[in-house]
Design a protein around this motif. Sequence first.
Motif, PDB file in Angstrom:
ATOM      1  N   GLU A 210      57.785 -34.199 -18.157  1.00 38.21           N
ATOM      2  CA  GLU A 210      56.439 -33.665 -17.954  1.00 38.21           C
ATOM      3  C   GLU A 210      55.478 -34.012 -19.102  1.00 38.21           C
ATOM      4  O   GLU A 210      54.298 -34.242 -18.887  1.00 38.21           O
ATOM      5  N   ASN A 211      56.005 -34.108 -20.342  1.00 36.77           N
ATOM      6  CA  ASN A 211      55.129 -34.419 -21.478  1.00 36.77           C
ATOM      7  C   ASN A 211      54.502 -35.812 -21.354  1.00 36.77           C
ATOM      8  O   ASN A 211      53.435 -36.077 -21.901  1.00 36.77           O
ATOM      9  N   ASP A 212      55.207 -36.698 -20.625  1.00 32.35           N
ATOM     10  CA  ASP A 212      54.703 -38.060 -20.478  1.00 32.35           C
ATOM     11  C   ASP A 212      53.457 -38.121 -19.601  1.00 32.35           C
ATOM     12  O   ASP A 212      52.815 -39.163 -19.501  1.00 32.35           O
ATOM     13  N   LEU A 213      53.143 -37.017 -18.926  1.00 30.91           N
ATOM     14  CA  LEU A 213      51.947 -36.987 -18.074  1.00 30.91           C
ATOM     15  C   LEU A 213      50.672 -36.900 -18.892  1.00 30.91           C
ATOM     16  O   LEU A 213      49.599 -37.263 -18.428  1.00 30.91           O
ATOM     17  N   GLU A 214      50.811 -36.401 -20.142  1.00 29.69           N
ATOM     18  CA  GLU A 214      49.626 -36.191 -20.974  1.00 29.69           C
ATOM     19  C   GLU A 214      48.845 -37.486 -21.149  1.00 29.69           C
ATOM     20  O   GLU A 214      49.409 -38.501 -21.565  1.00 29.69           O
ATOM     21  N   GLY A 215      47.580 -37.435 -20.789  1.00 26.35           N
ATOM     22  CA  GLY A 215      46.712 -38.594 -20.959  1.00 26.35           C
ATOM     23  C   GLY A 215      46.971 -39.705 -19.955  1.00 26.35           C
ATOM     24  O   GLY A 215      46.449 -40.803 -20.086  1.00 26.35           O
ATOM     25  N   LYS A 216      47.831 -39.455 -18.969  1.00 23.20           N
ATOM     26  CA  LYS A 216      48.131 -40.491 -17.979  1.00 23.20           C
ATOM     27  C   LYS A 216      47.906 -39.941 -16.590  1.00 23.20           C
ATOM     28  O   LYS A 216      48.008 -38.731 -16.358  1.00 23.20           O
ATOM     29  N   GLY A 217      47.647 -40.854 -15.649  1.00 22.24           N
ATOM     30  CA  GLY A 217      47.566 -40.455 -14.253  1.00 22.24           C
ATOM     31  C   GLY A 217      48.851 -40.862 -13.562  1.00 22.24           C
ATOM     32  O   GLY A 217      49.616 -41.669 -14.096  1.00 22.24           O
ATOM     33  N   PRO A 218      49.088 -40.328 -12.362  1.00 18.96           N
ATOM     34  CA  PRO A 218      50.294 -40.673 -11.607  1.00 18.96           C
ATOM     35  C   PRO A 218      50.453 -42.177 -11.434  1.00 18.96           C
ATOM     36  O   PRO A 218      51.573 -42.682 -11.422  1.00 18.96           O
ATOM     37  N   ASN A 219      49.314 -42.920 -11.344  1.00 24.35           N
ATOM     38  CA  ASN A 219      49.428 -44.365 -11.115  1.00 24.35           C
ATOM     39  C   ASN A 219      49.988 -45.118 -12.315  1.00 24.35           C
ATOM     40  O   ASN A 219      50.379 -46.270 -12.202  1.00 24.35           O
ATOM     41  N   ASP A 220      50.001 -44.448 -13.483  1.00 27.13           N
ATOM     42  CA  ASP A 220      50.541 -45.101 -14.678  1.00 27.13           C
ATOM     43  C   ASP A 220      52.065 -44.977 -14.744  1.00 27.13           C
ATOM     44  O   ASP A 220      52.705 -45.517 -15.643  1.00 27.13           O
ATOM     45  N   ILE A 221      52.648 -44.193 -13.828  1.00 29.05           N
ATOM     46  CA  ILE A 221      54.089 -43.931 -13.883  1.00 29.05           C
ATOM     47  C   ILE A 221      54.715 -44.458 -12.594  1.00 29.05           C
ATOM     48  O   ILE A 221      54.525 -43.877 -11.523  1.00 29.05           O
ATOM     49  N   PRO A 222      55.445 -45.602 -12.662  1.00 30.46           N
ATOM     50  CA  PRO A 222      55.930 -46.226 -11.419  1.00 30.46           C
ATOM     51  C   PRO A 222      56.857 -45.328 -10.600  1.00 30.46           C
ATOM     52  O   PRO A 222      56.833 -45.356  -9.380  1.00 30.46           O
ATOM     53  N   LEU A 223      57.688 -44.537 -11.275  1.00 28.24           N
ATOM     54  CA  LEU A 223      58.577 -43.649 -10.506  1.00 28.24           C
ATOM     55  C   LEU A 223      58.047 -42.216 -10.624  1.00 28.24           C
ATOM     56  O   LEU A 223      58.685 -41.323 -11.180  1.00 28.24           O
ATOM     57  N   PHE A 224      56.806 -42.048 -10.143  1.00 32.74           N
ATOM     58  CA  PHE A 224      56.186 -40.717 -10.149  1.00 32.74           C
ATOM     59  C   PHE A 224      56.500 -40.076  -8.810  1.00 32.74           C
ATOM     60  O   PHE A 224      56.031 -40.518  -7.762  1.00 32.74           O
ATOM     61  N   MET A 225      57.325 -39.050  -8.817  1.00 29.62           N
ATOM     62  CA  MET A 225      57.758 -38.429  -7.565  1.00 29.62           C
ATOM     63  C   MET A 225      57.198 -37.021  -7.471  1.00 29.62           C
ATOM     64  O   MET A 225      57.461 -36.188  -8.329  1.00 29.62           O
ATOM     65  N   TYR A 226      56.419 -36.803  -6.461  1.00 30.99           N
ATOM     66  CA  TYR A 226      55.889 -35.457  -6.278  1.00 30.99           C
ATOM     67  C   TYR A 226      55.818 -35.168  -4.787  1.00 30.99           C
ATOM     68  O   TYR A 226      55.872 -36.084  -3.953  1.00 30.99           O
TER      69      TYR A 226
END
Length: 294
Positions: A210-226
């Motif tokens: 979850e800390n990796d979300l700071e300052g980033k949007g979901p599109n910056d995380i290739p394996l963003f699962m929600y």
Amino acid sequence: MSAFSAQDFNAKRYSSVRPTYPDSFYKVLSDYHRGPRELVVDVGCGPGIATFQLSEQLDSFQRVIGTDLSPTMVEGARSIQKQNPQRHSRVSFEQSPGESFKFLESKTDKQKCDMITAVECVHWFDFSKFQEAVADTLRPGGTLAIWGYGDFFFPDYPLLTAEIDHLSYADDKLGPYWQQPGRRIACEMLKDLHYDPKWFQDIEEVYFYENDLEGKGPNDIPLFMYQRLTLAQLKEYIKSWSGYHSWKKDNPSAEKDITDAFVDRAIELYPQLNENSELQITWRTFWMFARRRY
Ligand SMILES: C[S@@+](CC[C@H](N)C(=O)[O-])C[C@H]1O[C@@H](n2cnc3c(N)ncnc32)[C@H](O)[C@@H]1O
């Protein structure tokens, strides 16, 4: 025996509520892969969630075989395939332990497999046996890709993150009902399992918390699962967990279902919520890629 193998385990319900993996991730996997694209084997495939996605997202592969130890899961995957045989014409399923590729011997030469995937299942495997079997089966340069998710959190309702952790692991809740050490390894996202450099090279290990979300949007995380789920749907998802399945067997006539108690608590903590309120849940995720050494 894993609860997934029990005959009364509901593979269809499992398939309808389980999270899927984002298209952006398959692009990362496809870009990583080098060389021929004839055969990919997806071990521990369950009802085929990633298997069907692989056949659609990596459509340059000619054949996709999903395997699972549980006959219930294989049957569930085949029945999903039968609903749309044309769309899934390159896919087939075999009952097999993830640590064995014996079923391939009659169909293709050893080391002809271009990619092996193992999604949200390696925590159940004998990892050394698995790596050895993969090293024996992948062609030189072929891709081994493991990925999956740990526990989820509620980005907008932080108090519920603590509640779901309590429901999952407290001694008087689902804590004693998980098969160990599998569950612990899964929620730690395989952090102590690493590819053996004797067989594998170009190793990538990526984790998302979850800390990796700071300052980033979901599109910056290739394996963003929600997923956005109502509290009622969240109950169904919890009911697909093997730990819940075992709890239910032990508590067939509990005064209150453990998932109803969770919803009551959620509404107590956030009185603006009701069973039909939609919440976002987001999973901690990881992937591990490697290539078979030449
Ligand atoms: C959490 S499910 C994951 C299913 C699917 N890969 C997905 O991403 O949703 C784990 C699967 O691993 C299977 N499994 C457990 N131990 C196994 C083993 N030793 N060999 C093969 N499959 C196994 C279970 O039957 C179950 O279908």
